[in-house]
Design a protein around this motif. Structure first.
Motif, mmCIF file in Angstrom:
data_model
loop_
_atom_site.group_PDB
_atom_site.id
_atom_site.type_symbol
_atom_site.label_atom_id
_atom_site.label_comp_id
_atom_site.label_asym_id
_atom_site.label_seq_id
_atom_site.Cartn_x
_atom_site.Cartn_y
_atom_site.Cartn_z
ATOM 1 N N VAL A 49 0.832 -1.207 0.000
ATOM 2 C CA VAL A 49 0.000 0.000 0.000
ATOM 3 C C VAL A 49 0.868 1.260 0.000
ATOM 4 C CG1 VAL A 49 -2.186 -0.861 0.924
ATOM 5 C CG2 VAL A 49 -0.325 -0.330 2.490
ATOM 6 N N ARG A 50 2.018 1.175 0.673
ATOM 7 C CA ARG A 50 2.902 2.346 0.731
ATOM 8 C C ARG A 50 3.519 2.636 -0.633
ATOM 9 N NH1 ARG A 50 8.204 3.275 1.237
ATOM 10 N NH2 ARG A 50 8.751 5.330 2.086
ATOM 11 N N ARG A 65 2.386 1.843 -3.474
ATOM 12 C CA ARG A 65 1.336 2.339 -4.364
ATOM 13 C C ARG A 65 1.060 3.819 -4.097
ATOM 14 N NH1 ARG A 65 -4.081 -0.632 -3.514
ATOM 15 N NH2 ARG A 65 -4.178 0.771 -1.736
ATOM 16 N N ALA A 66 1.027 4.180 -2.806
ATOM 17 C CA ALA A 66 0.731 5.575 -2.458
ATOM 18 C C ALA A 66 1.831 6.524 -2.926
ATOM 19 C CB ALA A 66 0.538 5.694 -0.945
ATOM 20 N N PRO A 77 -11.352 9.918 -3.850
ATOM 21 C CA PRO A 77 -12.614 9.213 -4.133
ATOM 22 C C PRO A 77 -13.734 10.189 -4.513
ATOM 23 C CG PRO A 77 -12.104 9.099 -1.787
ATOM 24 C CD PRO A 77 -10.997 9.865 -2.430
ATOM 25 N N GLN A 98 -14.287 11.793 2.398
ATOM 26 C CA GLN A 98 -14.849 11.914 3.750
ATOM 27 C C GLN A 98 -13.839 12.488 4.730
ATOM 28 O OE1 GLN A 98 -16.264 8.101 5.178
ATOM 29 N NE2 GLN A 98 -16.848 7.471 3.162
ATOM 30 N N LEU A 140 -2.515 14.282 6.183
ATOM 31 C CA LEU A 140 -2.679 12.837 6.001
ATOM 32 C C LEU A 140 -2.115 12.381 4.655
ATOM 33 C CD1 LEU A 140 -6.215 12.201 7.548
ATOM 34 C CD2 LEU A 140 -4.045 11.255 8.332
ATOM 35 N N TYR A 142 1.136 10.441 4.795
ATOM 36 C CA TYR A 142 1.127 9.174 5.534
ATOM 37 C C TYR A 142 2.191 8.197 5.023
ATOM 38 C CZ TYR A 142 -0.777 5.129 7.970
ATOM 39 O OH TYR A 142 -0.934 4.046 8.797
ATOM 40 N N GLN A 198 0.520 14.495 -1.158
ATOM 41 C CA GLN A 198 1.083 13.143 -1.291
ATOM 42 C C GLN A 198 2.289 13.136 -2.243
ATOM 43 O OE1 GLN A 198 -2.207 10.412 -1.326
ATOM 44 N NE2 GLN A 198 -0.967 8.717 -2.090
ATOM 45 N N ARG A 241 -1.555 5.436 13.898
ATOM 46 C CA ARG A 241 -1.502 6.139 12.606
ATOM 47 C C ARG A 241 -2.567 5.592 11.645
ATOM 48 N NH1 ARG A 241 2.750 5.808 9.449
ATOM 49 N NH2 ARG A 241 2.407 7.837 8.513
ATOM 50 N N GLY A 242 -2.803 4.300 11.711
ATOM 51 C CA GLY A 242 -3.852 3.705 10.874
ATOM 52 C C GLY A 242 -5.222 4.276 11.228
ATOM 53 N N GLN A 244 -5.729 7.255 12.400
ATOM 54 C CA GLN A 244 -5.762 8.610 11.817
ATOM 55 C C GLN A 244 -6.167 8.530 10.346
ATOM 56 O OE1 GLN A 244 -1.726 9.848 12.741
ATOM 57 N NE2 GLN A 244 -2.487 11.535 13.982
ATOM 58 N N ALA A 245 -5.556 7.593 9.630
ATOM 59 C CA ALA A 245 -5.827 7.468 8.191
ATOM 60 C C ALA A 245 -7.295 7.143 7.939
ATOM 61 C CB ALA A 245 -4.932 6.398 7.582
ATOM 62 N N LEU A 246 -7.890 6.352 8.836
ATOM 63 C CA LEU A 246 -9.293 5.956 8.641
ATOM 64 C C LEU A 246 -10.269 7.123 8.726
ATOM 65 C CD1 LEU A 246 -9.430 2.479 10.367
ATOM 66 C CD2 LEU A 246 -10.173 3.000 8.042
ATOM 67 N N LEU A 283 -10.312 9.334 6.745
ATOM 68 C CA LEU A 283 -10.681 9.586 5.345
ATOM 69 C C LEU A 283 -11.648 8.546 4.801
ATOM 70 C CD1 LEU A 283 -7.110 10.362 3.945
ATOM 71 C CD2 LEU A 283 -8.870 12.005 4.584
ATOM 72 N N GLU A 314 -11.445 3.443 1.824
ATOM 73 C CA GLU A 314 -10.760 3.382 0.527
ATOM 74 C C GLU A 314 -9.646 4.436 0.422
ATOM 75 O OE1 GLU A 314 -13.093 3.984 -3.173
ATOM 76 O OE2 GLU A 314 -12.482 1.914 -3.511
ATOM 77 N N ALA A 315 -9.953 5.648 0.848
ATOM 78 C CA ALA A 315 -8.946 6.706 0.783
ATOM 79 C C ALA A 315 -7.808 6.423 1.762
ATOM 80 C CB ALA A 315 -9.578 8.065 1.080
ATOM 81 N N ALA A 326 -6.645 3.459 2.538
ATOM 82 C CA ALA A 326 -5.770 2.491 1.853
ATOM 83 C C ALA A 326 -4.956 3.195 0.779
ATOM 84 C CB ALA A 326 -6.612 1.371 1.243
ATOM 85 N N ALA A 327 -5.566 4.175 0.109
ATOM 86 C CA ALA A 327 -4.878 4.857 -0.995
ATOM 87 C C ALA A 327 -3.741 5.758 -0.505
ATOM 88 C CB ALA A 327 -5.879 5.660 -1.819
ATOM 89 N N ILE A 328 -3.808 6.226 0.742
ATOM 90 C CA ILE A 328 -2.674 7.049 1.223
ATOM 91 C C ILE A 328 -1.572 6.178 1.811
ATOM 92 C CG2 ILE A 328 -4.036 9.150 1.633
ATOM 93 C CD1 ILE A 328 -3.828 8.517 4.655
ATOM 94 N N GLY A 329 -1.785 4.866 1.829
ATOM 95 C CA GLY A 329 -0.716 3.968 2.256
ATOM 96 C C GLY A 329 -0.961 3.282 3.591
ATOM 97 N N ALA A 330 -2.179 3.370 4.125
ATOM 98 C CA ALA A 330 -2.455 2.729 5.418
ATOM 99 C C ALA A 330 -2.697 1.230 5.226
ATOM 100 C CB ALA A 330 -3.681 3.369 6.072
ATOM 101 N N ASN A 331 -2.070 0.449 6.075
ATOM 102 C CA ASN A 331 -2.246 -1.004 6.026
ATOM 103 C C ASN A 331 -3.455 -1.353 6.908
ATOM 104 O OD1 ASN A 331 -2.099 -3.759 6.302
ATOM 105 N ND2 ASN A 331 0.144 -3.800 6.362
#
Lengths: 254, 321
Positions: free
Chosen positions: A72-73, A75-76, A83, A87, A100, A103, A156, B199-200, B202-204, B206, B209-210, B212-217
């Motif tokens: 995931v990292r 890819r980011a 999206p 949100q 964020l 990240y 990013q 940190r995960g 924090q990412a949530l 968003l 889906e977002a 995961a897209a910023i790199g959160a596992n």
């Protein structure tokens, strides 16, 4: 020019129903590609497949690697994704939301290294949010929220931006400001894949467009060539034409 | 909320808990612990202090797991009690007690809390809005209550029934330093797992889906929070029985000071949970009732209306946090 995104014969099924069929596109550094088509055409699914966020068949490559096989990292660091309905579940500050975007670099929003802080500051400034950076996300307007989420993707600092309707809900001036930001990103060596319902804006900023309907690609290429009256009617089911007015376009639907 | 402020409140609350009770001891025993008479020393060091420490650690464990579950499920109404983790932990402990394996109660409580945490996370991950998730938790809690009733009904040692029922009401009365060590160790382990997921969480903010897209596992974040919350809730329940609403109230109270960032809420929520439960425990000791009011009962009497108020406020905002 390096290829930042390559899709070959990509198909997506959701709940057994095909929503994207055999779509192909290549996006090189410096390019902007716009996905057009009515609601349900498959634009969002194609973008999610490009990011490796949903299962798909066919070849997908982000800067030469299959996103489905990347961490995931990794890819980011190659692609930032906005999206369709971004949100902010908790009312954090605009600045924290933008942070964020850092990240994947290991940054925590409240403890940014100078490099991360610089990226956040630049993204906030380019989206015109400097005066609002300390404001809570539930205290800003819809347009300001949209710009904050766009700033998060810019922070990013990924070469490819995959943006699902980044101008939705923005007034014409703000939509054009976003267009300028995307152009600047492409000119600085990045690339943008965006979806939009604003045919005229897509024609104005995109190096090529991909017109979809019910999962199929109807037309593809530079807007002036791809968006013919026949193609537009086939996609939207109404007579339409694209007119060029100086540097801008107008999409006229009957 | 600075570390100095937190240390001061902690010392103040523990001192108050050691001195206040049916018998008022005055400040002398704390000023010079070795000068007090044997009875006073026993009251302070063997009865009240372990009880106060147990209350603090149980509250901290519940506050921390509540904040973590709220962050994971993106829902301000989530906590171990509402989501059924406490009910299942109690079921595990009741089974161990009822069938003569009291030493296995902590392990059973953690295991059952883990089962509930996995179930509610799997069922509630995509729940739309706070209400759906709460309903899933209500279902799990009701199921756990039914199974506790069944276990009590079929318990081979009916003489222990009253003790078991008392225990499920939730209390830190009579807890020893052994209990303190047990809940402390589980808070340390579970807290470590939860903090590793900060940190995960924090990412949530968003959305899934977002994030995961910023790199959160996300699978890692989910696993850490589920295991951490199960350890904290299991430890708290094994020591004190079922004490509800601390996990909702603590994060809610500290948001005004610490903000809404789920990672920055974790430590303050643990602190607030501990403080809340020590204060509540002092209060139940001071109430002029024939039998001491159980801590779990007091928490429910105060926490229930607080929960309803938070839910009503959310409903008025259209279900948004």
């Amino acid at each position: 020019m390096s290829t930042l995104l390559m899709l070959e014969h990509v198909s997506v099924s959701l709940g057994g129903r095909p929503v994207v069929q055999e779509a192909s596109l290549t996006l090189a550094a410096g390019e902007i590609v716009a996905l057009l088509g009515p609601n349900g055409a498959g634009k969002t699914s194609l973008m999610r497949a490009a990011m490796g966020l949903i299962a798909s068949t066919g070849a997908v490559q982000l800067s030469g690697a299959d996103p489905r096989a990347l961490s995931v990292r990794e890819r980011a660091l190659r692609a930032a994704y906005l999206p369709q309905r971004p949100q902010s579940i908790w009312p954090i500050s605009v600045e924290s939301l933008v942070a964020l975007g850092r990240y994947a670099y290991g940054a925590a929003p409240d403890r940014l290294a100078p490099r991360d802080q610089a990226a956040v500051d630049a993204a906030i400034e380019s989206c015109g949010l400097s005066a609002l950076r300390k404001r809570s996300m539930d205290e800003v307007s819809g347009g300001e929220k949209a710009r904050a989420h766009l700033a998060r993707t810019l922070a990013q600092q990924a070469p490819l931006l995959v943006l699902d309707e980044p101008t939705a809900g923005l007034d014409p001036a703000q939509a054009l400001a976003v267009a300028d930001i995307l152009r600047a990103h492409a000119q600085s060596g990045g690339a943008v894949l965006l979806s939009t319902h604003d045919v005229a804006l897509a024609a104005r900023i995109a190096s090529s467009v991909l017109l979809m309907r019910t999962g199929q690609v109807i037309a593809q290429g530079p807007a002036g060539m791809a968006l013919t009256p026949d193609a537009l009617q086939q996609a939207y089911g109404r007579k339409a034409r694209l007119e060029r007015i100086g540097d801008a376009y107008a999409a006229l639907f009957e | 909320m600075s570390a100095t402020f937190r240390a001061c409140v902690l010392l103040l609350a523990l001192s108050a808990a050691a001195l206040i009770g049916a018998l008022w001891l005055g400040p002398a025993p704390l000023a010079n612990p070795f000068a007090a008479d044997a009875a006073t020393q026993t009251i302070v060091w063997e009865i009240r202090l372990p009880r106060a420490l147990a209350a603090w650690l149980v509250g901290a464990a519940l506050g921390l797991s509540g904040a973590a579950l709220q962050g994971l499920l993106r829902n301000p109404l989530a906590d171990s009690g509402v989501l059924g983790l406490s009910g299942f932990a109690a079921l595990g402990a009741v089974l161990a007690f009822a069938f003569g394996a009291a030493s296995l109660a902590p392990l059973a409580a953690i295991t059952f809390a883990l089962v509930a945490a996995i179930a509610v996370t799997a069922l509630g991950w995509r729940a739309r809005g706070p209400a759906s998730l709460v309903l899933i938790g209500v279902g799990l809690s009701s199921f756990a209550s039914g199974l506790i009733a069944l276990a009590l009904n079929l318990a081979p040692n009916p003489g222990a029934l009253a003790d078991l029922i008392n225990w499920t009401l939730g209390s830190v009365e009579g807890r020893s330093m052994q209990h303190v060590v047990l809940v402390g160790a589980l808070l340390l382990g579970g807290g470590g797992l939860i903090l590793a997921a900060a940190r995960g969480l924090q990412a949530l903010t968003l959305g899934e889906e977002a994030a995961a897209a910023i790199g959160a596992n996300l699978p890692r974040t989910r696993a850490l929070v589920v295991l951490g919350a199960a350890a904290c809730t299991g430890g708290a329940t094994a020591v004190a029985g079922v004490i509800g609403f601390v996990g909702i109230a603590a994060p809610h109270l500290v948001r005004a000071l610490a903000g809404h960032d789920p990672a920055r809420l974790l430590a303050p929520s643990a602190f607030a949970g501990g403080a809340l439960l020590v204060i509540a425990d002092i209060s139940v000791r001071l109430l002029p009732t024939d039998a001491e009011l159980k801590l779990g009962v007091a928490a429910a009497l105060i926490g229930g209306p607080v929960f309803a108020l938070i839910a009503a406020r959310l409903a008025s905002r259209g279900g948004d946090a």
